[in-house]
Motif scaffolding. Structure first.
Motif, PDB file in Angstrom:
ATOM      1  N   GLY A  58      35.085  27.761  47.719  1.00  0.00           N
ATOM      2  CA  GLY A  58      35.262  28.522  46.495  1.00  0.00           C
ATOM      3  C   GLY A  58      36.607  29.208  46.477  1.00  0.00           C
ATOM      4  N   THR A  59      36.809  30.034  45.494  1.00  0.00           N
ATOM      5  CA  THR A  59      38.011  30.858  45.368  1.00  0.00           C
ATOM      6  C   THR A  59      37.576  32.294  45.179  1.00  0.00           C
ATOM      7  N   THR A  60      38.130  33.201  45.988  1.00  0.00           N
ATOM      8  CA  THR A  60      37.825  34.617  45.857  1.00  0.00           C
ATOM      9  C   THR A  60      39.001  35.316  45.186  1.00  0.00           C
ATOM     10  N   VAL A  61      38.706  36.135  44.171  1.00  0.00           N
ATOM     11  CA  VAL A  61      39.737  36.783  43.368  1.00  0.00           C
ATOM     12  C   VAL A  61      39.550  38.295  43.455  1.00  0.00           C
ATOM     13  N   SER A  62      40.623  38.999  43.836  1.00  0.00           N
ATOM     14  CA  SER A  62      40.583  40.457  43.942  1.00  0.00           C
ATOM     15  C   SER A  62      41.762  41.043  43.185  1.00  0.00           C
ATOM     16  N   GLU A  63      41.731  42.346  43.013  1.00  0.00           N
ATOM     17  CA  GLU A  63      42.828  43.043  42.347  1.00  0.00           C
ATOM     18  C   GLU A  63      43.672  43.768  43.382  1.00  0.00           C
ATOM     19  N   ALA A  64      44.995  43.527  43.339  1.00  0.00           N
ATOM     20  CA  ALA A  64      45.910  44.206  44.246  1.00  0.00           C
ATOM     21  C   ALA A  64      46.208  45.601  43.721  1.00  0.00           C
ATOM     22  N   ALA A  65      46.923  46.394  44.517  1.00  0.00           N
ATOM     23  CA  ALA A  65      47.277  47.757  44.111  1.00  0.00           C
ATOM     24  C   ALA A  65      48.101  47.775  42.836  1.00  0.00           C
ATOM     25  N   SER A  66      48.822  46.680  42.584  1.00  0.00           N
ATOM     26  CA  SER A  66      49.658  46.578  41.381  1.00  0.00           C
ATOM     27  C   SER A  66      48.869  46.125  40.160  1.00  0.00           C
ATOM     28  N   ASN A 100      51.355  32.656  48.890  1.00  0.00           N
ATOM     29  CA  ASN A 100      51.095  32.532  47.460  1.00  0.00           C
ATOM     30  C   ASN A 100      49.603  32.698  47.182  1.00  0.00           C
ATOM     31  N   ASN A 101      49.263  32.838  45.906  1.00  0.00           N
ATOM     32  CA  ASN A 101      47.858  32.777  45.534  1.00  0.00           C
ATOM     33  C   ASN A 101      47.356  31.354  45.725  1.00  0.00           C
ATOM     34  N   LEU A 102      46.168  31.222  46.318  1.00  0.00           N
ATOM     35  CA  LEU A 102      45.605  29.912  46.600  1.00  0.00           C
ATOM     36  C   LEU A 102      44.281  29.737  45.875  1.00  0.00           C
ATOM     37  N   MET A 103      44.004  28.496  45.480  1.00  0.00           N
ATOM     38  CA  MET A 103      42.749  28.148  44.815  1.00  0.00           C
ATOM     39  C   MET A 103      42.226  26.864  45.426  1.00  0.00           C
ATOM     40  N   GLY A 104      40.925  26.818  45.766  1.00  0.00           N
ATOM     41  CA  GLY A 104      40.330  25.625  46.351  1.00  0.00           C
ATOM     42  C   GLY A 104      39.470  24.876  45.346  1.00  0.00           C
TER      43      GLY A 104
END
Length: 410
Positions: A58-66, A100-104
């Protein structure tokens, strides 16, 4: 506070079966398992491994401090009961495979572990670009290597992978923003260093999507399906080609210029040729229905059949069972108690439904009271059916793994 509340809901649901029927008692060897946390986790692929376990992607998506979103590839290995053996996210900030941002999107088992194909997303000159990304890990999830594959002046999105007869890998991608009309990319990648051995481009039209499965035969010929868009119309496309050749055996567009939208998402080889699962809006109610399309070995249409109700229903994945049937995973808004539920259909090779015990429903419906979307399915070595999907709890997506008996019951 909102995320904490969602996590609490996930934890409560994970200990019970969320089915359309009262299945809290369950059946032996069946289960519903959720894999989530404070981030959104979106499922994409799974395989049964040689040791009888399951590998989930899967792909896990989070929010960075920015406040920018950060996405990582997530791999989970479970035992036959869905219990986690290990759970890893990449990049892991240790191996240096990518920042980089990665997606599987696709995973297969290889000789020394697992290979993931997806995207590496980055910015250049204030423009978001994508390379196809390959990641190899060992049996314990430790990174072996990571490799970005680029395409001149365009983005490359990795979708599917399979082994060649020489132990290398065929990878399949879409090309976005190509100045030439070709929008599909097929390559052979070396298993030794993940370098491209050869590549070819195919397709024509305004846009294209491709199936999550690559099929190879005893002569190393390659077949895949997908959707091509021309003049605002979506049509199913199927291609068979020799390795490293622009001279395809056939390249067929089904339903070209017929005024209907027909999409292909997954493909399997059958005794009569190929079965393609997808969706169509060619219905009396004007909604979307699940579309099963059968073609012969030359890509010529043999027939098609639709499944669904009065609302939107989409076909997500297909597999061929040991008893010679077709097993279809869809997502439905027409049936069930949730916003969207899983729709599991079994048919014979001609598309005639086998499970018809529920009036008006040609299959099994199950899911939570939330939004449930199917990703893929397989028949296990023990004859069970394994379904991978994503359940949305508020603003948090969670991976869900469902194991049914051979009749689609939990």
């Amino acid at each position: 506070m909102n995320r904490f509340y969602n996590i609490l809901i996930i934890g409560l649901l994970a200990v019970s079966c969320a089915n359309e029927e009262d299945v809290t008692a369950g059946k032996p060897e069946t289960f519903v398992k959720y894999y989530g946390g404070i981030n959104s986790d979106i499922s994409s692929d799974m395989k049964e491994t040689s040791d009888g376990s399951y590998i989930l992607l899967g792909t896990t998506v989070s929010e960075a401090a920015s406040d920018e979103e950060v996405s990582k590839i997530r791999l989970i290995k479970t035992d036959v009961d869905g219990n986690v053996i290990w759970d890893r996210a990449y990049p892991d900030n240790q191996s240096g495979e990518s920042t980089n941002n990665l997606m599987g999107r696709a995973v297969i088992e290889i000789s020394n572990g697992y290979l993931v194909v997806g995207d590496s997303i980055y910015e250049e000159d204030n423009q978001e670009l994508t390379n196809m990304f390959l990641l190899t890990v060992d049996q314990n999830g430790n990174t072996i290597a990571g490799k970005s594959i680029s395409f001149d002046n365009a983005s490359l999105h990795g979708y599917a992978v399979t082994l060649t007869d020489q132990g290398n890998y065929f990878v399949l991608a879409t090309i976005e923003g190509n100045t030439a009309p070709e929008n599909m990319y097929l390559a052979e990648v070396s298993s030794a260093d993940l370098n491209v051995v050869w590549s070819q481009t195919y397709g024509i039209g305004d846009d294209a999507n491709i199936s999550k499965t690559i099929i190879t035969d005893e002569n190393n010929n390659v077949t895949w399906s997908g959707t091509t868009t021309r003049n605002g119309e979506n049509d199913i496309r199927i291609i068979t080609t020799p390795a490293n050749s622009k001279n395809t055996f056939f390249d067929e567009t089904i339903g070209l210029n017929n005024g209907k939208n027909e999409l292909g998402f997954d493909i399997r080889r059958t005794p009569f040729g190929y079965a393609i699962i997808g969706s169509t809006n060619n219905t009396a109610a004007g909604d979307q229905d699940i579309l099963l399309t059968r073609v012969n070995t030359n890509g010529k249409l043999l027939g098609s059949v639709t499944f669904g109700g009065s609302k939107n229903d989409t076909g997500e994945a297909i597999t061929v069972t040991e008893d010679g049937s077709l097993l279809i995973l869809g997502s439905t808004d027409s049936f069930g108690r949730g916003e969207r539920d899983f729709y599991l259909i079994k048919t014979d090779m001609f598309g005639n439904p086998v499970w018809t015990e529920n009036e008006g429903v040609d299959g099994k419906i199950f899911g939570s009271v939330n939004m449930d979307t199917g990703s893929t399915l397989l028949e296990t070595s023990t004859g069970h059916i394994l379904v991978l999907g994503t359940t949305e709890f508020g603003d948090v997506d969670t991976m869900v793994l469902i194991k049914t008996d051979d009749q689609g019951n939990i």
